[in-house]
Design an enzyme around this catalytic site. Sequence first.
Site, PDB file in Angstrom:
ATOM      1  N   ASP A 219       0.729  -1.215   0.250  1.00 58.25           N
ATOM      2  CA  ASP A 219       0.166  -0.009  -0.082  1.00 58.25           C
ATOM      3  C   ASP A 219       0.842   1.439  -0.094  1.00 58.25           C
ATOM      4  O   ASP A 219       1.781   1.196  -0.887  1.00 58.25           O
ATOM      5  CB  ASP A 219      -0.794   0.036   1.057  1.00 58.25           C
ATOM      6  CG  ASP A 219      -1.923   1.027   1.070  1.00 58.25           C
ATOM      7  OD1 ASP A 219      -3.038   0.651   0.599  1.00 58.25           O
ATOM      8  OD2 ASP A 219      -1.972   1.949   1.707  1.00 58.25           O
ATOM      9  N   TYR A 365      -2.767  11.182   1.458  1.00 61.29           N
ATOM     10  CA  TYR A 365      -3.411  11.235   0.216  1.00 61.29           C
ATOM     11  C   TYR A 365      -3.016  12.691  -0.597  1.00 61.29           C
ATOM     12  O   TYR A 365      -2.811  13.066  -1.494  1.00 61.29           O
ATOM     13  CB  TYR A 365      -4.787  10.702   0.204  1.00 61.29           C
ATOM     14  CG  TYR A 365      -4.874   9.494   0.399  1.00 61.29           C
ATOM     15  CD1 TYR A 365      -5.022   8.446  -0.409  1.00 61.29           C
ATOM     16  CD2 TYR A 365      -4.984   8.809   1.833  1.00 61.29           C
ATOM     17  CE1 TYR A 365      -5.461   7.056  -0.215  1.00 61.29           C
ATOM     18  CE2 TYR A 365      -5.091   7.546   2.022  1.00 61.29           C
ATOM     19  CZ  TYR A 365      -5.197   6.625   1.109  1.00 61.29           C
ATOM     20  OH  TYR A 365      -5.177   5.336   1.489  1.00 61.29           O
ATOM     21  N   HIS A 422      -4.931  -7.428  -0.728  1.00 64.16           N
ATOM     22  CA  HIS A 422      -4.008  -6.339  -0.477  1.00 64.16           C
ATOM     23  C   HIS A 422      -3.289  -6.476   0.713  1.00 64.16           C
ATOM     24  O   HIS A 422      -2.432  -5.524   0.852  1.00 64.16           O
ATOM     25  CB  HIS A 422      -5.014  -5.021  -0.541  1.00 64.16           C
ATOM     26  CG  HIS A 422      -4.512  -3.786  -0.454  1.00 64.16           C
ATOM     27  ND1 HIS A 422      -3.550  -3.346  -1.635  1.00 64.16           N
ATOM     28  CD2 HIS A 422      -4.544  -2.668   0.364  1.00 64.16           C
ATOM     29  CE1 HIS A 422      -3.159  -2.078  -1.278  1.00 64.16           C
ATOM     30  NE2 HIS A 422      -3.705  -1.668   0.007  1.00 64.16           N
TER      31      HIS A 422
END
Length: 452
Positions: A219, A365, A422
């Site tokens: 990630d 982000y 993931h």
Amino acid sequence: MLVIILSLVSTSWAQSFLQSPKLNRSALDLNEWWGPPGMIQDESIRPARIFFDDEMIKDLQYRLRNHITFQPPLEGAGFTYGFNSDALPDWLSYWAEEYPFKQREEFLNQFPQYKTNIQGLDIHFIWVRQPPTHKEVVPLLLLHGWPGSIREFYEMIPMVTADDDSRDFVVELIVPCLPGFGFSDAATRPGLGGGQMAVLFRNLMHRLGYTKYYLQGGDWGAIITGFMAVLFPREVLGYHTNWGVVPSLEALGLTLVGAVFPHLVIPPELASRLYPLTDTLASLIEKTGYFHEHATKPDTVGIAMTDSPAGLLAYILEKFSGAVDAANKVLPDGGLHNTFTREQLVDNLMMYWGTRSFTTAIRIYAETANRKHYAVGLEGASTKVPTWVVQAKTEFTYQPPEILSLKYRNLLNTTVLDFGGHFLALEHPQVLTCSVFEALEAFRRWHRNNVE
Ligand SMILES: *[C@@H]1O[C@H](CO)[C@@H](O)[C@H](O)[C@H]1NC(C)=O
Ligand SMILES: *[C@@H]1O[C@H](CO)[C@@H](O)[C@H](O)[C@H]1NC(C)=O
């Protein structure tokens, strides 16, 4: 068409595809200060512990017990509309009444942990060193992402640090909380994106005495360690990741070529992991709604998640459900119990709740998906650091070796799994550990054969 769809996912990422700026190293200040102004930096390496404060636990239990009555889900909705509120009460009562806070605190403190101040921020990290040995000691930095934490690695850490007779080396692990996540400090000013974190973790490795080291990440951890491989190719001895991503214009071009001539780009047995592109993009759009929100207005959603443990649990566990396997969304409980224990998932929630770090974590982000960060050129730049990618079946994206090697010029191998998602470290710790060791052996052989 493609760019329009991509821009729905994230306008700024689409823009960066079109620009692909050259790497500008001087845009990253190796000593940039992220802490409060005028702070006197303490460069010592201090022992640290994870601590669940009694007041915090009492307040959390109160909030969990006093949640409002949620709207019922639509008939047969499973997790297709998001976390199913019928599945929520069990989780909330587990967290409030059964989750053994003190025992889990002990569990989380089973590995030695430290803090040291890097560029104004106290960084919290697990550091497992080796007793004196005649074998070569190999340092490996493990980086987590969102909505994960260092908790993802707890099952792996003993396996990776075990001294195995079949190997002529032993591994020392450095497993930090990303800045703003868990027990690491958050920046006090804008601009601490993935590239800046790459610098910060390189400085952490130097503080601990490691000037040559290996990297592993998933990630955001995959992205940050990938940036480290680009920025510090003389220090990084090898890059292993369970999420190989090449977000460059070249990669997009080759992906489009493969849409017409798949045999040029992708092994036939893996073609369905990328093509047809419309399916891949539809699935990406479905899974990444949160991305745009985090990349633009993180603090707003952060207020809700910092105030409501029910909200935090639903928001984060829905991601765990979907990221393991999109097919989980049709199940009434999101399939969470099929892959994880309740302790594992709530331990991870505690890394956000107990530290009030949800907001500061998701700012990553906004700090990375913006024009200023893209102007550094990290996404498009390539690296010669030997690389190994393990590819789980239901990982967010799949790119074949032909595309990965556009960026990772020395892609030694990929491990393609026909299972897993993931959160590989937590889902299949043994498989990930095996792949890490295969890679470390291959990196070491590569260096023996490629002496500068
Ligand atoms: C690189 O970044 C520095 C600092 O932000 C900036 O002053 C310089 O103009 C940039 N160079 C290029 C070629 O864009
Ligand atoms: C790459 O990995 C596969 C599967 O682990 C293995 O069979 C193959 O021999 C490896 N290739 C190289 C060049 O190391």
